[in-house]
Design a protein around this motif. Structure first.
Motif, PDB file in Angstrom:
ATOM      1  N   HIS A   1       0.190  -1.857  -0.178  1.00  0.00           N
ATOM      2  CA  HIS A   1       0.226  -0.324  -0.067  1.00  0.00           C
ATOM      3  C   HIS A   1       0.601   1.429   0.299  1.00  0.00           C
ATOM      4  O   HIS A   1      -0.052   2.616  -0.249  1.00  0.00           O
ATOM      5  N   GLN A   2       1.919   1.496   0.534  1.00  0.00           N
ATOM      6  CA  GLN A   2       2.983   2.461   0.299  1.00  0.00           C
ATOM      7  C   GLN A   2       4.588   1.944  -0.461  1.00  0.00           C
ATOM      8  O   GLN A   2       4.434   1.235   0.021  1.00  0.00           O
ATOM      9  N   PHE A   3       5.092   2.892  -1.154  1.00  0.00           N
ATOM     10  CA  PHE A   3       6.726   2.168  -1.338  1.00  0.00           C
ATOM     11  C   PHE A   3       7.049   3.825  -1.691  1.00  0.00           C
ATOM     12  O   PHE A   3       6.590   4.769  -1.544  1.00  0.00           O
ATOM     13  N   HIS A   4       8.660   3.608  -1.537  1.00  0.00           N
ATOM     14  CA  HIS A   4       9.592   4.958  -1.618  1.00  0.00           C
ATOM     15  C   HIS A   4      10.028   4.954  -2.878  1.00  0.00           C
ATOM     16  O   HIS A   4      10.309   3.560  -3.561  1.00  0.00           O
ATOM     17  N   PHE A   5      10.357   5.926  -3.467  1.00  0.00           N
ATOM     18  CA  PHE A   5      11.217   5.340  -5.098  1.00  0.00           C
ATOM     19  C   PHE A   5      12.293   6.868  -4.846  1.00  0.00           C
ATOM     20  O   PHE A   5      11.853   7.863  -4.436  1.00  0.00           O
ATOM     21  N   TRP A   6      13.291   7.022  -5.938  1.00  0.00           N
ATOM     22  CA  TRP A   6      13.936   8.252  -5.728  1.00  0.00           C
ATOM     23  C   TRP A   6      13.564   8.630  -7.594  1.00  0.00           C
ATOM     24  O   TRP A   6      13.991   8.324  -8.278  1.00  0.00           O
ATOM     25  N   THR A   7      14.451   9.969  -7.161  1.00  0.00           N
ATOM     26  CA  THR A   7      14.579  10.629  -8.552  1.00  0.00           C
ATOM     27  C   THR A   7      15.470  11.842  -9.166  1.00  0.00           C
ATOM     28  O   THR A   7      15.882  11.505  -8.052  1.00  0.00           O
ATOM     29  N   ALA A   8      16.101  12.122 -10.444  1.00  0.00           N
ATOM     30  CA  ALA A   8      16.526  12.917 -10.463  1.00  0.00           C
ATOM     31  C   ALA A   8      16.524  14.413  -9.621  1.00  0.00           C
ATOM     32  O   ALA A   8      15.154  14.556  -9.299  1.00  0.00           O
ATOM     33  N   ILE A   9      17.358  15.071  -9.041  1.00  0.00           N
ATOM     34  CA  ILE A   9      17.433  16.187  -8.302  1.00  0.00           C
ATOM     35  C   ILE A   9      16.033  17.133  -9.254  1.00  0.00           C
ATOM     36  O   ILE A   9      14.657  17.683  -8.307  1.00  0.00           O
ATOM     37  N   ASP A  10      15.755  17.676  -9.979  1.00  0.00           N
ATOM     38  CA  ASP A  10      15.088  18.367 -11.379  1.00  0.00           C
ATOM     39  C   ASP A  10      13.984  18.070 -12.270  1.00  0.00           C
ATOM     40  O   ASP A  10      14.618  17.312 -13.388  1.00  0.00           O
ATOM     41  N   THR A  11      13.296  17.438 -11.188  1.00  0.00           N
ATOM     42  CA  THR A  11      12.347  16.310 -11.432  1.00  0.00           C
ATOM     43  C   THR A  11      11.016  16.916 -11.633  1.00  0.00           C
ATOM     44  O   THR A  11      10.869  18.401 -10.886  1.00  0.00           O
ATOM     45  N   ALA A  12      10.312  16.898 -12.946  1.00  0.00           N
ATOM     46  CA  ALA A  12       9.114  17.360 -13.098  1.00  0.00           C
ATOM     47  C   ALA A  12       8.058  17.317 -12.122  1.00  0.00           C
ATOM     48  O   ALA A  12       6.610  17.086 -12.048  1.00  0.00           O
ATOM     49  N   ILE A  13       8.040  15.765 -11.310  1.00  0.00           N
ATOM     50  CA  ILE A  13       6.430  15.603 -10.377  1.00  0.00           C
ATOM     51  C   ILE A  13       7.170  15.807  -8.925  1.00  0.00           C
ATOM     52  O   ILE A  13       7.690  16.994  -8.415  1.00  0.00           O
ATOM     53  N   GLY A  14       5.486  16.355  -8.515  1.00  0.00           N
ATOM     54  CA  GLY A  14       5.566  16.935  -6.552  1.00  0.00           C
ATOM     55  C   GLY A  14       4.490  15.999  -6.219  1.00  0.00           C
ATOM     56  O   GLY A  14       3.999  15.273  -6.077  1.00  0.00           O
ATOM     57  N   ILE A  15       4.000  16.938  -4.693  1.00  0.00           N
ATOM     58  CA  ILE A  15       3.328  16.053  -3.745  1.00  0.00           C
ATOM     59  C   ILE A  15       1.617  16.275  -5.073  1.00  0.00           C
ATOM     60  O   ILE A  15       1.498  17.353  -5.712  1.00  0.00           O
ATOM     61  N   GLY A  16       1.337  14.866  -4.747  1.00  0.00           N
ATOM     62  CA  GLY A  16      -0.008  15.124  -5.788  1.00  0.00           C
ATOM     63  C   GLY A  16      -0.235  14.270  -7.524  1.00  0.00           C
ATOM     64  O   GLY A  16      -0.684  14.143  -7.609  1.00  0.00           O
ATOM     65  N   ALA A  17       1.790  13.921  -7.265  1.00  0.00           N
ATOM     66  CA  ALA A  17       1.715  13.850  -8.401  1.00  0.00           C
ATOM     67  C   ALA A  17       1.310  11.619  -8.682  1.00  0.00           C
ATOM     68  O   ALA A  17       1.265  11.169  -7.755  1.00  0.00           O
ATOM     69  N   ILE A  18       0.857  11.091 -10.206  1.00  0.00           N
ATOM     70  CA  ILE A  18       0.330   9.891 -10.325  1.00  0.00           C
ATOM     71  C   ILE A  18       1.781   9.574 -10.783  1.00  0.00           C
ATOM     72  O   ILE A  18       1.745   9.498 -12.138  1.00  0.00           O
ATOM     73  N   VAL A  19       1.538   8.698 -10.396  1.00  0.00           N
ATOM     74  CA  VAL A  19       2.931   7.183 -10.793  1.00  0.00           C
ATOM     75  C   VAL A  19       2.348   6.185 -11.323  1.00  0.00           C
ATOM     76  O   VAL A  19       1.695   5.766 -10.653  1.00  0.00           O
ATOM     77  N   ARG A  20       3.069   4.983 -12.357  1.00  0.00           N
ATOM     78  CA  ARG A  20       2.764   3.763 -12.377  1.00  0.00           C
ATOM     79  C   ARG A  20       4.420   3.426 -12.628  1.00  0.00           C
ATOM     80  O   ARG A  20       5.054   3.335 -12.809  1.00  0.00           O
ATOM     81  N   VAL A  21       4.200   2.198 -11.706  1.00  0.00           N
ATOM     82  CA  VAL A  21       5.628   0.777 -11.523  1.00  0.00           C
ATOM     83  C   VAL A  21       4.661  -0.601 -12.654  1.00  0.00           C
ATOM     84  O   VAL A  21       3.534  -1.113 -12.614  1.00  0.00           O
ATOM     85  N   ASP A  22       5.612  -0.573 -13.243  1.00  0.00           N
ATOM     86  CA  ASP A  22       5.327  -1.315 -13.830  1.00  0.00           C
ATOM     87  C   ASP A  22       6.210  -2.965 -14.093  1.00  0.00           C
ATOM     88  O   ASP A  22       7.900  -2.775 -13.878  1.00  0.00           O
ATOM     89  N   ALA A  23       5.584  -4.676 -13.305  1.00  0.00           N
ATOM     90  CA  ALA A  23       6.583  -5.708 -12.764  1.00  0.00           C
ATOM     91  C   ALA A  23       7.409  -6.626 -13.874  1.00  0.00           C
ATOM     92  O   ALA A  23       6.223  -6.901 -15.217  1.00  0.00           O
ATOM     93  N   GLU A  24       7.873  -7.405 -13.512  1.00  0.00           N
ATOM     94  CA  GLU A  24       8.335  -8.225 -14.842  1.00  0.00           C
ATOM     95  C   GLU A  24       7.216  -9.514 -15.240  1.00  0.00           C
ATOM     96  O   GLU A  24       7.154  -9.874 -16.796  1.00  0.00           O
ATOM     97  N   ASN A  25       6.798  -9.573 -14.284  1.00  0.00           N
ATOM     98  CA  ASN A  25       5.445 -10.401 -13.901  1.00  0.00           C
ATOM     99  C   ASN A  25       4.375 -10.095 -14.477  1.00  0.00           C
ATOM    100  O   ASN A  25       3.024 -11.000 -15.044  1.00  0.00           O
ATOM    101  N   GLY A  26       4.134  -8.924 -15.024  1.00  0.00           N
ATOM    102  CA  GLY A  26       2.830  -7.883 -15.309  1.00  0.00           C
ATOM    103  C   GLY A  26       1.957  -7.408 -14.554  1.00  0.00           C
ATOM    104  O   GLY A  26       1.045  -6.990 -14.989  1.00  0.00           O
ATOM    105  N   ARG A  27       2.212  -7.373 -13.871  1.00  0.00           N
ATOM    106  CA  ARG A  27       1.216  -6.887 -12.324  1.00  0.00           C
ATOM    107  C   ARG A  27       1.719  -5.077 -12.937  1.00  0.00           C
ATOM    108  O   ARG A  27       2.595  -4.835 -13.080  1.00  0.00           O
ATOM    109  N   THR A  28       0.654  -4.577 -12.681  1.00  0.00           N
ATOM    110  CA  THR A  28       0.781  -2.812 -12.725  1.00  0.00           C
ATOM    111  C   THR A  28       0.031  -1.913 -10.655  1.00  0.00           C
ATOM    112  O   THR A  28      -0.369  -2.485 -11.115  1.00  0.00           O
TER     113      THR A  28
END
Length: 647
Positions: free
Chosen positions: A24-51
């Motif tokens: 239900h919760q995870f952490h991820f790192w980005t470049a310093i000059d990133t385009a996202i902020g609080i409220g941005a929606i992201v997607r994670v694709d797993a190798e087994n086909g899960r999203t």
């Protein structure tokens, strides 16, 4: 700042023993000059086909320093001194709350994979909007625009969730004066009118204007910025004012000048008077009468009047036949009762009701037309809302801003009760009615006496969705509104909030970063915390394409009150510009003011094609009256009945 399109890789999930990745919760790192902020929606694709879809709820930045002391020592105590030859690596770490797993089962921890910026299709899937935006019978209602990383995507609510029957009601909170609450409701009503599909039935809105000119110019267009027009374009909406708006307002105490700020000569002809008589208010005596004065005995006598006397042929013990249809008729009935008892030498009771109870009820009832002067008349003349003839995609505005608390309570209670009765019978004219109430802190407070109005609001919030009666309410302090009214709202919306309000227990479900952003939201930015979405969602809404109250007052300055004759002329000429004022003055010269009021009210209620002819026909031919003698007035006004023992 790096601007990436939707679907671009922006980071990677990271998990440690101290910060593991859960389902239900995870952490991820980005470049310093990133385009996202609080409220941005992201997607994670797993190798087994899960999203996995998630929304960013917090963010941190740090380096490999163990303590701040190391930085001070490296700079030799001088923050402006020479820097170390090697720049420390800065880490940008984000916390994301999971919105959705695909497939839904089994729910597993988020994989250590790339993090992508959501596309428009991802936004639909993440917020579970694909279930009602796509398909043969879509029910999506645009409520705003999601923006992040250069992406602008419309956000929809399910009409079944917003208007019922699955859920219903909307509650919006925010600081006053930032064009948040009322403006957001105006935009949302326009969105509902434009996008509610035909298979969901018809809809109308009934708005109580309780603050100055807030809702007095919904049919007037305004200028929009390019940014606002762009938001409308993204949502596929037309930026236009409401096409069918019906205004109602009571008269002032003089009985002829309308009690509204929409009194400019160019607009007053569209305002219909709201006037009630005895039969319209008797069933709501609990709102008007002091419960400390009206006991069980008085209630029994009031029920007797409602069931056996009003609007019926009633014959008393002395051979008189009465048909009570107005407060003036009721005064004559009471006089006949007291005169008959006095002539018969009986002064204790009448029809099992004690004479003191009858006098008390008489005093309270006959004072209603005085306390609510302008709304309630003595003669029984009525101009009411078109119950049974509500039109699809129409707005009905009741301007009660100039009334006192008692009059506002009466209007709200009676109107909502009638709406519910007609919806139960299915003969209102529309399938759904949105009732908009501002200043909910005032009408449904969390503490204080259990008023009749608060009971009505509770009834709407708890049972209205089954009937199609939907409550849209707004207030500054959600924590001070009755918990059951707020708790039954299927959709919650927040504008900019005070930090004191955000410190209340009801906001503890929000992350610290979300609360801080809430306290600094610009005008036009809203948060839909949950439900229907599982996590808070930040959206942008455009300004409504209607003239706002303060700007409307400047463009259409309210007209000053005028004497009786001029007020009649002004209202009739506003209905029909072809009428010659001189003919109206000649027509009403020498007439009784009560007769002129009745004719004016009938004309305003009917809105005939021939306004002048209808008014003259309603007024009737002039009748010459004999001059009244010295000891007898031509008319007998109702006496003051403040003394409960006066006869």
């Amino acid at each position: 700042m790096i601007r990436l399109g939707g679907g671009s890789t922006i980071g990677r999930v990271v998990a440690t023993e101290a910060l593991p990745a859960g389902p239900h919760q995870f952490h991820f790192w980005t470049a310093i000059d990133t385009a996202i902020g609080i409220g941005a929606i992201v997607r994670v694709d797993a190798e087994n086909g899960r999203t996995v879809y998630a929304v960013v709820v917090d963010g941190r930045a740090y380096s490999d320093l163990a303590t701040p002391l190391h930085e001070v020592v490296a700079a030799e105590g001088d923050p402006a001194g020479d820097r170390a030859p090697t720049r420390r690596t800065e880490i940008r770490l984000w916390t994301a709350a999971v919105l959705r797993h695909e497939p839904d089962e089994p729910i597993q921890p988020v994989p250590l994979a790339d993090v992508l910026l959501a596309t428009e299709q991802d936004v639909e899937a993440a917020l579970r909007m694909d279930g009602y935006v796509r398909g043969e019978q879509p029910t999506g209602i645009p409520i705003g625009v999601y923006r992040a990383g250069g992406l602008a995507a419309p956000v929809y609510l399910d009409a079944d969730f917003l208007l019922g029957p699955e859920s219903a009601h909307l509650n919006i909170s925010g600081v006053s004066g930032l064009a948040t609450k009322t403006s957001a409701v105006e935009f949302l009503l326009s969105s509902i009118f434009q996008r509610l599909p035909s298979h969901k039935g018809s809809v109308a809105a009934l708005c109580f204007n309780v603050k100055g000119p807030d809702l007095c110019f919904l049919d007037q267009p305004t200028e929009l910025t390019e940014a606002d027009e762009e938001l409308y374009s993204v949502m596929g909406l037309a930026p236009r004012p409401f096409e069918k708006v019906h205004y109602f307002a009571p008269y002032k105490a003089d009985g002829v000048n309308l009690n509204t700020l929409r009194s400019n000569a160019a607009l007053v002809g569209d305002v219909q008077p709201l006037v009630w008589g005895l039969r319209e208010v008797l069933d709501y005596h609990e709102v008007l009468l002091n419960r400390d004065d009206i006991d069980a005995k008085a209630d029994a006598f009031l029920d007797f009047l409602a069931d056996r006397v009003v609007d019926k042929q009633f014959r008393d013990e002395w051979g008189n036949t009465h048909r009570v249809g107005s407060f003036a008729d009721l005064q004559l009935l009471f006089k006949a009762i007291f005169d008959g008892l006095e002539a018969a030498g009986r002064g204790d009771s009448w029809r099992t009701h004690h004479i003191a109870t009858i006098r008390k009820v008489r005093n309270r009832l006959l004072n209603i037309s005085t306390r609510c002067r302008g709304l309630v008349t003595d003669d029984g003349t009525v101009s009411d809302l078109p119950f049974g003839r509500f039109e699809d995609r129409s707005v009905y505005v009741l301007d009660v801003a100039g009334m006192d608390q008692l009059g506002q309570d009466l209007v709200f209670t009676r109107v909502v009760t009638r709406l519910r009765e007609h919806l139960e019978r299915g003969d209102l004219g529309v399938d759904h009615v949105v009732v908009f109430v501002d200043e909910l802190n005032k009408y449904a407070p969390a503490d204080g006496p259990d008023t009749y109005v608060r009971k009505m609001l509770l009834d709407i919030s708890e049972r209205g969705r089954y009937l199609g009666l939907v409550l849209f309410a707004a207030q500054q302090f959600r924590s001070q509104v009755h918990r059951r009214v707020v708790g039954n709202a299927g959709t919650l919306v927040f504008g900019r909030m005070d930090m004191d309000e955000l410190a209340m227990p009801g906001y503890q479900v929000l992350s610290p970063a979300t609360k801080i952003k809430l306290a600094t939201l610009p005008p036009g930015a809203l948060v839909v915390p949950r439900p229907p979405f599982s996590q808070p969602l930040f959206v942008r809404v455009p300004r409504p394409a209607v003239l706002q109250g303060p700007a409307g007052v400047k463009r259409f300055p309210p007209a000053a009150d005028v004497p009786f004759e001029e007020a009649v002329v002004r209202q009739l000429t506003a209905m029909d510009k072809r009428i010659a004022p001189a003919r109206i003055r000649d027509c009403i010269a020498g007439r009784r003011e009560d007769d002129v009021r009745r004719a004016l009210l009938a004309t305003a209620r009917t809105r005939p094609d021939d306004v002048e002819g209808y008014f003259k026909a309603s007024l009737g031919p002039a009748v010459r009256r004999e001059a009244a003698g010295r000891d007898q007035d031509a008319t007998t006004p109702l006496r003051s009945v403040e003394d409960p023992y006066a006869t």
